[in-house]
Design an enzyme around this catalytic site. Structure first.
Site, PDB file in Angstrom:
ATOM      1  N   GLY A  45       0.836  -1.191   0.000  1.00  0.00           N
ATOM      2  CA  GLY A  45       0.000   0.000   0.000  1.00  0.00           C
ATOM      3  C   GLY A  45       0.871   1.241   0.000  1.00  0.00           C
ATOM      4  O   GLY A  45       2.013   1.207   0.464  1.00  0.00           O
ATOM      5  N   GLN A  50       2.824   9.882   1.469  1.00  0.00           N
ATOM      6  CA  GLN A  50       4.099   9.169   1.454  1.00  0.00           C
ATOM      7  C   GLN A  50       4.960   9.516   0.245  1.00  0.00           C
ATOM      8  O   GLN A  50       6.148   9.214   0.235  1.00  0.00           O
ATOM      9  CB  GLN A  50       3.871   7.662   1.497  1.00  0.00           C
ATOM     10  CG  GLN A  50       3.316   7.183   2.826  1.00  0.00           C
ATOM     11  CD  GLN A  50       3.152   5.690   2.819  1.00  0.00           C
ATOM     12  OE1 GLN A  50       2.162   5.168   2.319  1.00  0.00           O
ATOM     13  NE2 GLN A  50       4.149   4.999   3.348  1.00  0.00           N
ATOM     14  N   CYS A 105       5.792   0.017   7.567  1.00  0.00           N
ATOM     15  CA  CYS A 105       5.439   1.165   6.731  1.00  0.00           C
ATOM     16  C   CYS A 105       6.645   1.558   5.879  1.00  0.00           C
ATOM     17  O   CYS A 105       7.766   1.603   6.386  1.00  0.00           O
ATOM     18  CB  CYS A 105       5.020   2.323   7.632  1.00  0.00           C
ATOM     19  SG  CYS A 105       4.582   3.830   6.752  1.00  0.00           S
ATOM     20  N   LEU A 106       6.409   1.842   4.602  1.00  0.00           N
ATOM     21  CA  LEU A 106       7.506   2.227   3.707  1.00  0.00           C
ATOM     22  C   LEU A 106       8.166   3.533   4.144  1.00  0.00           C
ATOM     23  O   LEU A 106       9.340   3.757   3.856  1.00  0.00           O
ATOM     24  CB  LEU A 106       6.995   2.350   2.266  1.00  0.00           C
ATOM     25  CG  LEU A 106       6.492   1.050   1.623  1.00  0.00           C
ATOM     26  CD1 LEU A 106       5.928   1.323   0.238  1.00  0.00           C
ATOM     27  CD2 LEU A 106       7.585  -0.001   1.566  1.00  0.00           C
ATOM     28  N   HIS A 147      -4.684   1.133   7.506  1.00  0.00           N
ATOM     29  CA  HIS A 147      -3.315   1.655   7.604  1.00  0.00           C
ATOM     30  C   HIS A 147      -3.113   2.794   6.598  1.00  0.00           C
ATOM     31  O   HIS A 147      -2.588   3.861   6.943  1.00  0.00           O
ATOM     32  CB  HIS A 147      -2.314   0.520   7.347  1.00  0.00           C
ATOM     33  CG  HIS A 147      -0.885   0.949   7.375  1.00  0.00           C
ATOM     34  ND1 HIS A 147      -0.029   0.638   8.416  1.00  0.00           N
ATOM     35  CD2 HIS A 147      -0.142   1.670   6.490  1.00  0.00           C
ATOM     36  CE1 HIS A 147       1.168   1.149   8.167  1.00  0.00           C
ATOM     37  NE2 HIS A 147       1.122   1.779   6.993  1.00  0.00           N
ATOM     38  N   GLU A 148      -3.518   2.567   5.349  1.00  0.00           N
ATOM     39  CA  GLU A 148      -3.347   3.610   4.325  1.00  0.00           C
ATOM     40  C   GLU A 148      -4.275   4.797   4.582  1.00  0.00           C
ATOM     41  O   GLU A 148      -3.896   5.948   4.363  1.00  0.00           O
ATOM     42  CB  GLU A 148      -3.582   3.029   2.927  1.00  0.00           C
ATOM     43  CG  GLU A 148      -2.617   1.926   2.526  1.00  0.00           C
ATOM     44  CD  GLU A 148      -1.149   2.283   2.718  1.00  0.00           C
ATOM     45  OE1 GLU A 148      -0.771   3.454   2.492  1.00  0.00           O
ATOM     46  OE2 GLU A 148      -0.373   1.387   3.092  1.00  0.00           O
ATOM     47  N   HIS A 151      -2.851   7.270   6.855  1.00  0.00           N
ATOM     48  CA  HIS A 151      -1.892   8.190   6.221  1.00  0.00           C
ATOM     49  C   HIS A 151      -2.575   9.458   5.712  1.00  0.00           C
ATOM     50  O   HIS A 151      -2.036  10.548   5.858  1.00  0.00           O
ATOM     51  CB  HIS A 151      -1.171   7.511   5.049  1.00  0.00           C
ATOM     52  CG  HIS A 151       0.039   6.732   5.451  1.00  0.00           C
ATOM     53  ND1 HIS A 151       1.124   7.303   6.072  1.00  0.00           N
ATOM     54  CD2 HIS A 151       0.339   5.417   5.311  1.00  0.00           C
ATOM     55  CE1 HIS A 151       2.040   6.379   6.306  1.00  0.00           C
ATOM     56  NE2 HIS A 151       1.584   5.228   5.857  1.00  0.00           N
TER      57      HIS A 151
END
Length: 196
Positions: A45, A50, A105-106, A147-148, A151
């Site tokens: 995701g 991000q 997380c990226l 989660h996304e 963000h």
């Protein structure tokens, strides 16, 4: 085009993202770039903030989880072709008995922690063609969406940890913001000292 992923500590990750207008230019290019960036970083995701854009957009491809033996066959099948774009999303309902799952997380590489979330959601959003959709999700699909979605609300998974866990992670998070970490994808670090 692969975009740099913004690291922990950048203010854009703390902004509540704005809706994407109907006349947003080159939306299909942005969606394509976000998927390409996510795949390059081996993520499932990726949200607008991000990649430095405080916009209510995130992309998901949960197919890497489709061969997870800890999941039921039904859930593996659901995730095998779960590839979607969510624009101007609004989670309307989160329900069920909370459960913990290890998340990463990226934007926060090399840190994974158990996060507690509700297992079922109802979400309204626009797809990549700006068609309105309302759907229900459960299990891991719901978790990835939550989660996304966090963000685009300016929330990180580390915000959901206990104060003790947060204290234990503080120095590692500071190192990430300063670029003192090895990653195999392109990142932008907010506190990187120039001339390193």
């Amino acid at each position: 085009m692969v975009l740099p992923i913004v690291a922990y500590g950048d203010p854009v990750l703390r902004k509540k993202a704005k809706d994407i207008p109907k006349d947003f230019p080159n939306l299909e290019v942005l969606v394509s770039n976000m998927f390409e960036t996510m795949y390059k970083a081996s993520g499932v995701g990726l949200a607008g903030p991000q990649v430095g854009l405080p916009l209510r957009i995130f992309v998901i491809d949960a197919s890497p989880f489709s061969d997870d033996e800890d999941l039921s066959e039904e859930e593996q099948n659901q995730l095998s072709d779960f590839k979607k774009t969510f624009i101007n999303a609004k989670i309307e309902i989160e329900e069920g008995e909370e459960w913990a799952f290890n998340e990463g997380c990226l934007s926060i590489p090399d840190i994974r922690e158990d996060v507690v979330r509700k297992p079922e959601i109802k979400i309204s959003y626009l797809d990549e063609n700006l068609n309105p959709i309302t759907e229900r999700y459960s299990g891991l699909a719901a978790r990835i969406i939550q989660h996304e979605y966090d963000h685009i609300e300016g929330i990180l998974f580390t915000d959901k940890l206990s104060s003790l866990k947060k204290r234990l992670l503080k120095s590692r998070l500071e190192k990430i913001s300063k670029g003192k970490i090895n990653v195999d994808y392109k990142m932008r670090f907010p506190n990187l000292k120039k001339g390193r």
